[in-house]
Motif scaffolding. Structure first.
Motif, short mmCIF file in Angstrom:
data_model
loop_
_atom_site.label_atom_id
_atom_site.label_comp_id
_atom_site.label_asym_id
_atom_site.label_seq_id
_atom_site.Cartn_x
_atom_site.Cartn_y
_atom_site.Cartn_z
N GLY A 9 -59.78 10.22 5.29
CA GLY A 9 -59.85 11.47 4.55
C GLY A 9 -60.93 12.42 5.03
O GLY A 9 -60.97 13.57 4.58
N ALA A 10 -61.79 11.96 5.92
CA ALA A 10 -62.85 12.82 6.43
C ALA A 10 -62.33 13.69 7.57
O ALA A 10 -61.44 13.28 8.32
N ARG A 11 -62.90 14.88 7.69
CA ARG A 11 -62.54 15.80 8.78
C ARG A 11 -63.85 16.22 9.46
O ARG A 11 -64.68 16.90 8.86
N LEU A 21 -70.45 13.28 25.60
CA LEU A 21 -70.85 12.59 24.38
C LEU A 21 -70.03 13.03 23.18
O LEU A 21 -69.73 12.21 22.30
N GLY A 22 -69.68 14.32 23.12
CA GLY A 22 -68.88 14.80 22.00
C GLY A 22 -67.55 14.09 21.91
O GLY A 22 -67.12 13.66 20.83
N ARG A 23 -66.89 13.93 23.04
CA ARG A 23 -65.61 13.23 23.04
C ARG A 23 -65.80 11.75 22.68
O ARG A 23 -64.99 11.18 21.94
N MET A 24 -66.86 11.14 23.19
CA MET A 24 -67.12 9.73 22.86
C MET A 24 -67.24 9.54 21.36
O MET A 24 -66.66 8.62 20.78
N MET A 25 -68.01 10.40 20.71
CA MET A 25 -68.21 10.26 19.27
C MET A 25 -66.94 10.58 18.50
O MET A 25 -66.60 9.89 17.53
N ALA A 26 -66.21 11.60 18.93
CA ALA A 26 -64.96 11.95 18.26
C ALA A 26 -63.97 10.79 18.32
O ALA A 26 -63.30 10.46 17.33
N GLU A 27 -63.87 10.16 19.47
CA GLU A 27 -62.93 9.05 19.62
C GLU A 27 -63.33 7.86 18.74
O GLU A 27 -62.47 7.18 18.17
N ARG A 28 -64.63 7.60 18.61
CA ARG A 28 -65.07 6.51 17.75
C ARG A 28 -64.75 6.81 16.30
O ARG A 28 -64.30 5.93 15.55
N LEU A 29 -64.94 8.05 15.87
CA LEU A 29 -64.65 8.41 14.48
C LEU A 29 -63.15 8.36 14.19
O LEU A 29 -62.75 7.98 13.09
N ALA A 31 -61.16 6.23 15.50
CA ALA A 31 -60.88 4.81 15.35
C ALA A 31 -61.29 4.29 13.98
O ALA A 31 -60.79 3.25 13.52
N LEU A 32 -62.19 5.01 13.31
CA LEU A 32 -62.66 4.62 11.99
C LEU A 32 -61.98 5.41 10.87
O LEU A 32 -62.46 5.43 9.74
N GLY A 33 -60.88 6.09 11.21
CA GLY A 33 -60.05 6.72 10.18
C GLY A 33 -60.20 8.21 10.00
O GLY A 33 -59.49 8.82 9.19
N ALA A 34 -61.13 8.84 10.71
CA ALA A 34 -61.36 10.27 10.52
C ALA A 34 -60.29 11.11 11.22
O ALA A 34 -59.59 10.65 12.13
N SER A 35 -60.20 12.36 10.81
CA SER A 35 -59.56 13.41 11.60
C SER A 35 -60.67 14.22 12.24
O SER A 35 -61.78 14.31 11.68
N VAL A 36 -60.41 14.80 13.40
CA VAL A 36 -61.46 15.55 14.09
C VAL A 36 -60.92 16.90 14.55
O VAL A 36 -59.72 17.05 14.80
N GLY A 59 -51.49 13.34 15.03
CA GLY A 59 -51.76 14.36 14.03
C GLY A 59 -53.17 14.42 13.50
O GLY A 59 -53.46 15.20 12.58
N ARG A 60 -54.10 13.65 14.10
CA ARG A 60 -55.44 13.59 13.53
C ARG A 60 -56.48 14.32 14.36
O ARG A 60 -57.68 14.30 14.04
N ALA A 61 -56.06 14.98 15.43
CA ALA A 61 -57.01 15.73 16.26
C ALA A 61 -56.53 17.16 16.43
O ALA A 61 -55.33 17.41 16.63
N ALA A 62 -57.46 18.09 16.35
CA ALA A 62 -57.17 19.50 16.57
C ALA A 62 -58.21 20.07 17.52
O ALA A 62 -59.30 19.52 17.67
#
Length: 290
Positions: A9-11, A21-29, A31-36, A59-62
């Motif tokens: 449910g987090a965006r 680094l930005g992509r690394m962190m986005a990909e980890r989030l 994997a933990l259920g976030a949308s980015v 559908g979870r990345a924009a």
């Protein structure tokens, strides 16, 4: 704590999220259920990144092309997120720039090329989102990527060191001011985590700097995408930490400030060669991008 639904449910808005680094962190989030939502100046880069992410997490990345040096562009992009029904609940300030130079050789344009992104841009994104969170009463969490040089200073990267020190001060100051609104700000000061083009701009001409830097680190290694992804997730999770800057470098910053002291031995010839290498790399990157 890193369960797959931790950020359901987090965006999360990630500036400079198309690469590094930005992509690394986005990909980890993810994997933990976030949308980015990943922002960057180059629309084709952030869109390609979002497409790759959606192939794995449908559908979870924009993606959105935003130059954070432009306050009006930031306001418009954030207004669009809300209008589209995808308001950000978390922010990672990652967009940055850096290069090596003797300070006496810096032009005002070169200084502003870094400061306008790192110092001004980071504040502008943080303020624009914070105003929304305060108005909506939702709270929020911010992680900013800075450097260990804010503690030690660093030669030959003065625009970055100064700008990142400003973000460290912003983190501490607004953490106190906005804590009552349920908004937390923290920062990560990473050590060496290799990204595309990083060594070409900061270690031009050096062969295999990873090996040398790993040997110099107290833990005898350099950082990984999981290292920074996990720490970003930890700080964005609902934990009672606010206003902190955490060094993520295996204790490397304790062994010598900044890490660029070896350049003190360079003369005019070495600096000229370094500038030529960096320019050649920049031109190659432009050609590759078309």
């Amino acid at each position: 704590m890193f369960r797959e639904d931790l950020f359901a449910g987090a965006r999360v808005l990630v500036t400079g999220g198309g690469t590094g680094l930005g992509r690394m962190m986005a990909e980890r989030l993810l994997a933990l259920g976030a949308s980015v939502e990943v922002w960057g100046r180059r629309g084709e880069v952030v869109q390609a990144t979002a497409d790759a992410m959606n192939a794995r997490y449908p559908g979870r990345a924009a993606a959105r092309a935003v130059d954070i040096k432009d306050p009006e562009a930031i306001e418009a992009a954030i207004a669009a997120m809300w209008a589209e029904g995808r308001p950000a609940t978390h922010l990672i300030n990652n967009a940055a720039g850096n290069f090596i130079s003797r300070t006496e050789d810096l032009s005002s344009r070169a200084f502003h090329a870094i400061a306008d992104i790192v110092f001004h841009g980071t504040f502008q994104v943080t303020q624009a989102l914070g105003k929304r969170w305060i108005k909506d009463g939702t709270g929020g969490a911010v992680v900013s990527i800075i450097v260990t040089w804010v503690r030690t200073g660093a030669p030959f990267v003065v625009p970055s060191a100064m700008s990142k020190a400003g973000i460290d001060a912003m983190t501490k100051s607004i953490a106190v001011e906005w804590g009552r609104h349920g908004i937390r700000l923290n920062a990560i000061a990473p050590g060496t985590i290799p990204t595309e083009g990083m060594f070409a701009r900061l270690r031009p001409g050096e062969n295999n700097p990873e090996e040398r830097l790993a040997k110099a680190n107290p833990m005898r290694r350099i950082g990984t995408p999981q290292d920074i992804g996990d720490l970003a997730a930890f700080l964005l999770s609902p934990i009672w930490i606010n206003g902190e800057t955490i060094a993520l470098d295996g204790g490397g910053w304790l062994t010598g400030g900044g890490g660029f002291q070896d350049y003190l031995a360079w003369g005019d010839a070495e600096w000229e060669e370094a500038r030529a290498r960096i320019k050649a790399r920049n031109e190659a990157d432009k050609t590759k991008r078309g």
